[in-house]
Design a protein around this motif. Sequence first.
Motif, PDB file in Angstrom:
ATOM      1  N   GLY A 136     -14.471  13.516  12.084  1.00  0.00           N
ATOM      2  CA  GLY A 136     -15.375  14.661  12.041  1.00  0.00           C
ATOM      3  C   GLY A 136     -14.778  15.826  11.256  1.00  0.00           C
ATOM      4  N   THR A 137     -13.460  15.984  11.350  1.00  0.00           N
ATOM      5  CA  THR A 137     -12.800  17.056  10.597  1.00  0.00           C
ATOM      6  C   THR A 137     -12.745  16.671   9.117  1.00  0.00           C
ATOM      7  N   VAL A 159     -17.412  18.369   9.628  1.00  0.00           N
ATOM      8  CA  VAL A 159     -18.262  18.728  10.773  1.00  0.00           C
ATOM      9  C   VAL A 159     -17.528  19.718  11.674  1.00  0.00           C
ATOM     10  N   PHE A 160     -16.205  19.552  11.802  1.00  0.00           N
ATOM     11  CA  PHE A 160     -15.371  20.465  12.585  1.00  0.00           C
ATOM     12  C   PHE A 160     -14.424  21.194  11.631  1.00  0.00           C
ATOM     13  N   CYS A 209       0.835  -1.210   0.000  1.00  0.00           N
ATOM     14  CA  CYS A 209       0.000   0.000   0.000  1.00  0.00           C
ATOM     15  C   CYS A 209       0.868   1.257   0.000  1.00  0.00           C
ATOM     16  N   THR A 210       0.293   2.332  -0.509  1.00  0.00           N
ATOM     17  CA  THR A 210       0.887   3.654  -0.375  1.00  0.00           C
ATOM     18  C   THR A 210       0.248   4.311   0.836  1.00  0.00           C
ATOM     19  N   VAL A 211       1.076   4.761   1.773  1.00  0.00           N
ATOM     20  CA  VAL A 211       0.540   5.281   3.041  1.00  0.00           C
ATOM     21  C   VAL A 211       0.791   6.785   3.134  1.00  0.00           C
ATOM     22  N   SER A 212      -0.260   7.516   3.511  1.00  0.00           N
ATOM     23  CA  SER A 212      -0.119   8.969   3.684  1.00  0.00           C
ATOM     24  C   SER A 212      -0.948   9.397   4.893  1.00  0.00           C
ATOM     25  N   HIS A 213      -0.715  10.629   5.346  1.00  0.00           N
ATOM     26  CA  HIS A 213      -1.581  11.142   6.402  1.00  0.00           C
ATOM     27  C   HIS A 213      -1.949  12.580   6.098  1.00  0.00           C
ATOM     28  N   ASP A 214      -3.060  13.017   6.711  1.00  0.00           N
ATOM     29  CA  ASP A 214      -3.535  14.378   6.458  1.00  0.00           C
ATOM     30  C   ASP A 214      -3.214  15.297   7.642  1.00  0.00           C
ATOM     31  N   ALA A 215      -3.770  16.492   7.612  1.00  0.00           N
ATOM     32  CA  ALA A 215      -3.443  17.496   8.641  1.00  0.00           C
ATOM     33  C   ALA A 215      -3.960  17.119  10.025  1.00  0.00           C
ATOM     34  N   MET A 216      -4.910  16.205  10.088  1.00  0.00           N
ATOM     35  CA  MET A 216      -5.400  15.726  11.381  1.00  0.00           C
ATOM     36  C   MET A 216      -4.678  14.463  11.825  1.00  0.00           C
ATOM     37  N   ALA A 264      -8.909  24.190  11.938  1.00  0.00           N
ATOM     38  CA  ALA A 264      -8.208  25.037  12.928  1.00  0.00           C
ATOM     39  C   ALA A 264      -8.762  24.791  14.329  1.00  0.00           C
ATOM     40  N   ASP A 265     -10.075  24.606  14.423  1.00  0.00           N
ATOM     41  CA  ASP A 265     -10.689  24.350  15.746  1.00  0.00           C
ATOM     42  C   ASP A 265     -10.202  23.015  16.299  1.00  0.00           C
ATOM     43  N   SER A 266     -10.147  21.989  15.445  1.00  0.00           N
ATOM     44  CA  SER A 266      -9.723  20.655  15.910  1.00  0.00           C
ATOM     45  C   SER A 266      -8.274  20.701  16.381  1.00  0.00           C
TER      46      SER A 266
END
Length: 414
Positions: A145-146, A150-151, A58-65, A154-156
Amino acid sequence: MADRGKNLRIDAARLWQSLMEMARIGATAKGGVNRLALTDLDRESRQLFTRWCEDAGCTVSHDAMGNIFARRPGRDNTLPPIVTGSHLDSQPTGGKYDGAYGVLAGLEVVRALNDADFQTEAPIEVVVWTNEEGSRFAPAMVGSGTFAGVFALADSLAITDADGLTMGQELARIGYDGEGCGGREIGAYFEAHIEQGPILEAAGKPVGVVTGAQGQRWYEINLTGQESHAGPTPMAVRRDALVGAAAIVLAVNRIGHEFQPGACATTGMIVSRPNSRNVIPGAVFLTVDLRHPDDARLAEMDTALRDAAGAAADANGLDLALEQIWSFDATPFDAQCVAAVRGAAQAAGLAHMDIVSGAGHDAIYMAGVAPTAMIFVPCKDGISHNEIESATPEDIAAGGQVLLQAMLERAGGS
Ligand code: GLV
Ligand code: MN
Ligand code: MN
């Protein structure tokens, strides 16, 4: 789906082995795990998952959360992915299965597809959502939720733990602060999870076809009275915040009983200040968790809580600040995805029943942005959020097999 897909099987022993290996990270003496969100142990579990997924191609990545996505390409990579997953964070006294099961069942789907050299039409993704539990950082289900909008991001990222550290700081510290969050199309979302309640076990069914989840509201209450000496202060003039809190705790429990069938009402946290045995408590913080499958009944529980908290404050001369910090309505899942889960259980010859989730899950937020359903398996005595949480290898395998077939129903391939 081509016939070949219908014959694919997960490797039950490999799934079990992965669960047991993941459970070593943060293992507790009583057989559970303590892997609070964004701690070093959370990082370790993420790294193990990532290594396993990369080994599986698999190719693995992550986001800002810090949500992690492991992608197995499909034949047509312009199609939106069929996604599954759950969370690797735990309660402070959590079990081996809550969350980790859904993540590793997803990994097992990928591994089973690899073994069979099966190419899905749409890509498959396995996701680890950040901070599902809401224990270190409130509320729960923040990563999903982000992602679902839903969120606000920046708030999260600004949510703090008890020491004032933000999710953003802790994501950066453990190396999981990526770019962007959500805003892309998901073909369908499936999540496998232990039931965390007693229904499937009592019915003798290894598979729960989850038709939706009950609604939930979280509150924070601050009561302020006056600290004073436990000896010289006459009972008649006291403003004891802990006495007011005690009345609220009892009222919360009474509300849970009064709104049957279906209601749940819990005071899970209480902090009394200054917490000294010969000082009358001047300030108390407590949390309330109300749940009901019927939104109108949940609204009535809300009114009952506010009335009871007001009466408790008045009776004890206290100032009351009651804030609802989080809520979601009862959430039905997608009829076609639910049917895919039911069909997969039937095809595998597994006894099953429809069930509504009592717990919160990332699937609830995903249901707002993608066709979604969940698969439950029983856990021993219905006990979860407890180190003794337990499930059988057979039931764990049954849910994994249903997950594989439900995903293939949506992903297609040959
Ligand atoms: C999630 O763990 C919940 O509180 O339901
Ligand atoms: Mn969970
Ligand atoms: Mn949980």
